[in-house]
Design a protein around this motif. Structure first.
Motif, PDB file in Angstrom:
ATOM      1  N   TRP A  86       0.793  -1.272  -0.026  1.00  0.00           N
ATOM      2  CA  TRP A  86       0.048  -0.116  -0.095  1.00  0.00           C
ATOM      3  C   TRP A  86       0.934   1.255  -0.158  1.00  0.00           C
ATOM      4  CZ3 TRP A  86      -0.059   3.832   3.890  1.00  0.00           C
ATOM      5  CH2 TRP A  86      -1.098   4.602   3.735  1.00  0.00           C
ATOM      6  N   ALA A 123       1.053   4.724  -2.490  1.00  0.00           N
ATOM      7  CA  ALA A 123       0.239   5.689  -1.901  1.00  0.00           C
ATOM      8  C   ALA A 123       0.661   7.059  -2.514  1.00  0.00           C
ATOM      9  CB  ALA A 123       0.575   5.661  -0.559  1.00  0.00           C
ATOM     10  N   ASP A 158      -4.930   9.853  -0.348  1.00  0.00           N
ATOM     11  CA  ASP A 158      -5.352   8.486   0.031  1.00  0.00           C
ATOM     12  C   ASP A 158      -5.667   8.270   1.394  1.00  0.00           C
ATOM     13  OD1 ASP A 158      -4.654   7.759  -2.562  1.00  0.00           O
ATOM     14  OD2 ASP A 158      -3.024   6.546  -2.234  1.00  0.00           O
TER      15      ASP A 158
END
Length: 333
Positions: free
Chosen positions: A143, A147, A151
């Motif tokens: 993730w 990113a 976000d």
């Protein structure tokens, strides 16, 4: 790696007293863990291995940073859907979380707060990009690697600082608790770099400390603003196994701090890492001589524990050993 515990203090009630009485102390609310909604405010690539995320949001003005190695958890969606509707604050948050269906239960991944600015509603979190390029990284690193500002992210952490946790003298999610004086020693791999960096930058000038940090490659050596008396030594792993470079460097640093003069080592029980990680933290104020703090891959920490306690005779009450992760295993659910 973090366990939430809540409690309630009692108060004494005095009635029908004719003489003035001392004020009765009011109960101090114990900190609790809660979920903070935030967004990614900035993404900064520090090196090939380290990525800094600045998380922002008005709810973070209530974040209770209480120590230089403050741990939090990033809450990540398992199925791509928003996680906020699945989470409940309060003392039963973990039971509620565990009761969620497996396919919907968000990932919880533990990180250290590199810097907290609650007055601005900001947290800096440094993420190690384990295996991202090879395609076998965990959900948090994957993730973080993609990113972008804006976000959404949810952070699990304390809602207020308080010096004291059930069963210890440390704040919740904090293990760094050195004595007021004496030399300090810290060591770890790249997963411990954010915590150790925050610790050594916050030390008072003149406190003697040596930190030994092992990182994957030379470009991962970071610039730290440490006070006089603090020395940071970087080791480049290269193609060696994790922790292999630390053994000799740790021994040399402890000799310089006067630790290796000890001769009576302690026998140690074997730690079965197949069932978990090594996590052994002494009570606050129990250090005898040099206070040491070691963290990183569990097998590496186990080897360093043997070297310090058994070979060099460092009292277990003077060392915090923390296995942040284990080769071949993912954290939590």
């Amino acid at each position: 790696m973090t366990t939430a515990v809540t409690g309630r203090a009692g108060t004494a009630v005095l009635e029908n007293l004719t003489e003035p009485q001392p004020a009765v102390p009011q109960p101090v609310a114990a900190p609790s863990y809660r979920f903070f909604s935030a967004t990614v405010g900035r993404v900064q690539r520090l090196s090939p291995t380290f990525l800094r995320l600045t998380l922002r949001g008005p709810e973070l003005t209530g974040f209770g940073a209480a120590g230089d190695d403050q741990r939090i958890k990033l809450v990540l969606s398992r199925d791509g859907a928003p996680v906020t509707d699945l989470l409940t604050d309060g003392p039963t948050w973990y039971q509620d979380y565990c009761a969620l269906p497996d396919e919907r239960r968000p990932y919880l991944r533990t990180y250290t707060v590199r810097a907290a600015r609650p007055e601005l509603g900001e947290l800096d979190v440094d993420v190690v990009l384990h295996g991202v390029e090879e395609g076998h990284s965990g959900p948090a690193a994957s993730w973080a690697a993609t990113a972008v500002p804006g976000d959404p992210i949810v952070v699990l952490g304390p809602d207020r600082p308080r010096p004291g946790r059930a069963g210890s003298g440390r704040p919740w999610g904090v293990e760094w608790a050195p004595p007021a004086d004496g030399p300090l020693f810290l060591a770890g791999d790249e997963t411990a770099v954010p915590a150790i960096s925050a610790i050594v930058e916050a030390l008072p000038a003149g406190r003697r400390a040596i930190a030994v940090l092992e990182v994957p490659e030379a470009r991962d050596v970071l610039s730290l603003a440490v006070p006089p008396g603090v020395e940071v030594r970087w080791l480049v792993r290269g193609g060696r196994a994790p922790g292999e470079a630390l053994g000799t460097a740790v021994h040399a640093a402890l000799c310089e701090l006067g630790v290796a003069a000890r001769t009576a080592g302690q026998e140690l029980e074997d730690v079965d890492l197949a069932g978990g990680v090594l996590w052994e933290v002494p009570d606050e104020g129990g250090a005898d001589g040099c206070y040491a703090w070691l963290a990183g891959e569990a097998g590496m920490v186990k080897n360093l524990r043997r070297r310090l306690v058994r070979d060099l005779g460092v009292p277990r009450t003077s060392v915090a050993f923390m296995g942040y992760w284990r080769l071949g295993a993912a954290e939590g659910s």
